[in-house]
Design a protein around this motif. Structure first.
Motif, mmCIF file in Angstrom:
data_model
loop_
_atom_site.group_PDB
_atom_site.id
_atom_site.type_symbol
_atom_site.label_atom_id
_atom_site.label_comp_id
_atom_site.label_asym_id
_atom_site.label_seq_id
_atom_site.Cartn_x
_atom_site.Cartn_y
_atom_site.Cartn_z
ATOM 1 N N SER A 82 0.139 12.959 2.034
ATOM 2 C CA SER A 82 -0.956 12.080 1.597
ATOM 3 C C SER A 82 -1.921 11.754 2.729
ATOM 4 C CB SER A 82 -0.376 10.781 1.023
ATOM 5 O OG SER A 82 0.506 11.040 -0.039
ATOM 6 N N ALA A 83 -1.960 12.599 3.744
ATOM 7 C CA ALA A 83 -2.848 12.352 4.880
ATOM 8 C C ALA A 83 -4.291 12.207 4.410
ATOM 9 C CB ALA A 83 -2.735 13.493 5.888
ATOM 10 N N ALA A 143 0.831 -1.211 0.000
ATOM 11 C CA ALA A 143 0.000 0.000 0.000
ATOM 12 C C ALA A 143 0.864 1.259 0.000
ATOM 13 C CB ALA A 143 -0.925 -0.010 1.216
ATOM 14 N N LEU A 144 1.945 1.243 0.763
ATOM 15 C CA LEU A 144 2.844 2.402 0.795
ATOM 16 C C LEU A 144 3.537 2.592 -0.550
ATOM 17 C CD1 LEU A 144 4.479 1.994 4.337
ATOM 18 C CD2 LEU A 144 2.826 3.728 3.621
ATOM 19 N N ALA A 155 0.523 8.832 12.115
ATOM 20 C CA ALA A 155 -0.054 10.123 12.503
ATOM 21 C C ALA A 155 -0.972 10.687 11.425
ATOM 22 C CB ALA A 155 1.064 11.115 12.806
ATOM 23 N N ALA A 156 -0.747 10.285 10.184
ATOM 24 C CA ALA A 156 -1.575 10.782 9.080
ATOM 25 C C ALA A 156 -2.909 10.055 8.976
ATOM 26 C CB ALA A 156 -0.812 10.650 7.759
ATOM 27 N N VAL A 160 8.541 8.108 4.653
ATOM 28 C CA VAL A 160 8.285 8.795 5.922
ATOM 29 C C VAL A 160 8.282 10.312 5.721
ATOM 30 C CG1 VAL A 160 9.273 9.255 8.196
ATOM 31 C CG2 VAL A 160 9.163 6.911 7.353
ATOM 32 N N TYR A 161 9.189 10.791 4.894
ATOM 33 C CA TYR A 161 9.296 12.235 4.654
ATOM 34 C C TYR A 161 8.052 12.774 3.942
ATOM 35 C CZ TYR A 161 11.148 16.662 2.904
ATOM 36 O OH TYR A 161 11.327 17.994 2.607
#
Length: 456
Positions: A133-134, A113-114, A197-198, A127-128
């Motif tokens: 894409s939140a 998915a990532l 967190a997103a 990560v950056y």
């Protein structure tokens, strides 16, 4: 720039932790297995496991990270079955093997998915760019899957049974597992914290499941007599607490918790042989059992200390964290206020000074760790309040179990907790259906009969 490996200050600190634990456990194993003909085989498996953990830490590519993650589990499987004739070790290995394969599939799904979202397999780049894409579907799916992987790796309810039964393995295996390998679930989420967190849904999912698991396993640990089993239940509870901290966005607190728990559990397991002597020494010392009024006094002192610390440093940003530290400091101060004699005031003063020192140390560590994991994420006040309520429930029920065991509902609660909430029995049955074993089926039937007998 593409790189398979990446060493950041956070990873360097984790590598230092692994080095300290690895050297200690290997040295202990060398002495403990001095009369064992298979010492070489054990040490090879131990070193392979530690090496795989190191690769997980320094990996900067999704595929390499996944391969190292699988390797850790396979190497650990060999350690758990070092004494293959032990039925409980076989059962633990059975459960661990199936759950590990499930977590690896979930991790692969998260990484797919990532990759589909960011079109790169470089972890540092993902990560950056995570905050960009939140709210996207792929990112939410990835965050939920990562949370599931962490829950399985950290042995949260109802997939906790293997961690409890793995105490049948040699003591160095327990030390390595409880002090290091179960932490990988938390480390995974810390590495991918921007992804988590997103996704508010994933954070809520993690907080609810880990929070409930922490509360139940923490209560269950109070009913255990066996030292290693008690420590195992404690590990499940502590890992759940670490996941709750991550879900709330308290990354600095989670990292501090990770380090403290690793050192504590490695020492506890490697020193478990001396626990009986410590228990007898405490009995001979004639300690006084605290009464409820002593708890009230300890809670008051701890609250005053926290109030002063908050006034001076403004260190508390989370209600749940404040409640947790409040109860921890109260437990620290409690022994000094439980007995009144000529030395009471100096004893209370020393305990309060020690508690104040710990608060100062916590504040300092929190400040410095912020450079490794970044500042805490924005806090969800509702999730924070939910966790604080769980902590209050854990404390209140612990007090009830200790001081009012004769009340009918407390008796029923104790029986339920003493049976481990009956969750592992169903997990064992499912495991044996998926992977039958005649010797393990006999063991499971005997355990189930014992649980029913105790319930009566």
């Amino acid at each position: 720039m593409f790189s398979l490996f990446l060493v950041t200050p956070l990873k360097l600190m984790l590598l230092g932790l692994i080095a300290i634990l690895g050297i200690t456990i290997v040295r202990y194993s060398w002495v403990a297995f001095s009369g064992e003909s298979e010492r070489g085989r054990f040490l090879r498996a131990l070193l392979m496991t530690i090496t795989a953990v190191v690769v997980v830490i320094i990996s900067n590519h999704l595929l390499l990270f996944w391969a190292a993650w699988v390797s850790v589990s396979l190497c650990l499987h060999r350690l758990i079955l070092f004494y293959p004739q032990r039925p409980r070790a076989q059962l633990a290995a059975h459960k661990k093997f199936l759950l590990a394969r499930l977590s690896e599939l979930l991790l692969a799904g998260a990484f797919i998915a990532l990759y589909s979202q960011f079109h790169t397999a470089t972890i540092s780049e993902i990560v950056y760019r995570a905050s960009e894409s939140a709210g996207s579907v792929q990112l939410t799916i990835a965050a939920l899957l990562l949370s599931m992987v962490a829950l399985i790796k950290c042995a949260q309810l109802p997939v906790h049974g293997w961690l409890i039964q793995v105490v049948e393995a040699p003591t160095p295996v327990s030390a390595l597992l409880h002090a290091g390998i179960v932490n990988l679930g938390g480390i995974l989420l810390l590495f991918f914290s921007p992804v988590l967190a997103a996704s508010p849904a994933a954070c809520w999912f993690l907080v609810i499941l880990a929070g409930v698991s922490t509360t139940i396993t923490g209560l269950v640990s109070t009913t255990r007599i066996s030292i290693k089993v008690k420590l195992a239940w404690s590990t499940s509870s502590q890992m759940g607490l670490m996941l709750v901290e991550i879900g709330l966005g308290l990354y600095e607190m989670a990292l501090l918790h990770l380090f403290a728990h690793s050192f504590y559990k490695s020492f506890s397991f490697l020193n478990s042989g001396n626990t009986v002597n410590h228990y007898l020494a405490a009995k001979l010392a004639g300690g006084v059992k605290p009464r409820v009024r002593h708890w009230v006094l300890a809670l008051t002192f701890a609250l005053i200390l926290i109030g002063i610390a908050q006034w001076q440093f403004a260190m508390m940003t989370s209600l749940a964290a404040t409640v947790l530290i409040w109860f921890a400091l109260s437990a620290l101060v409690l022994p000094s206020v439980s007995r009144w004699d000529a030395g009471s005031l100096p004893r209370i003063a020393i305990s309060l000074a020690f508690a104040a020192g710990l608060l100062t140390l916590y504040t300092t560590a929190k400040h410095h760790l912020s450079t490794l994991v970044g500042m805490d994420a924005p806090l969800n006040i509702y999730a924070d309040s939910f966790v604080a309520l769980l902590f209050f429930s854990l404390f209140a029920l612990s007090i009830a179990l200790q001081y009012w065991p004769h009340i009918s509902w407390v008796k029923r609660l104790f029986i339920w907790l003493n049976a481990g909430a009956y969750l592992d029995e169903w997990a064992t049955r499912l495991t044996l259906k998926l992977w039958p074993s005649e010797s393990l089926i006999k063991l499971q039937n005997a355990q189930w009969q014992q649980v029913k007998t105790e319930a009566k």
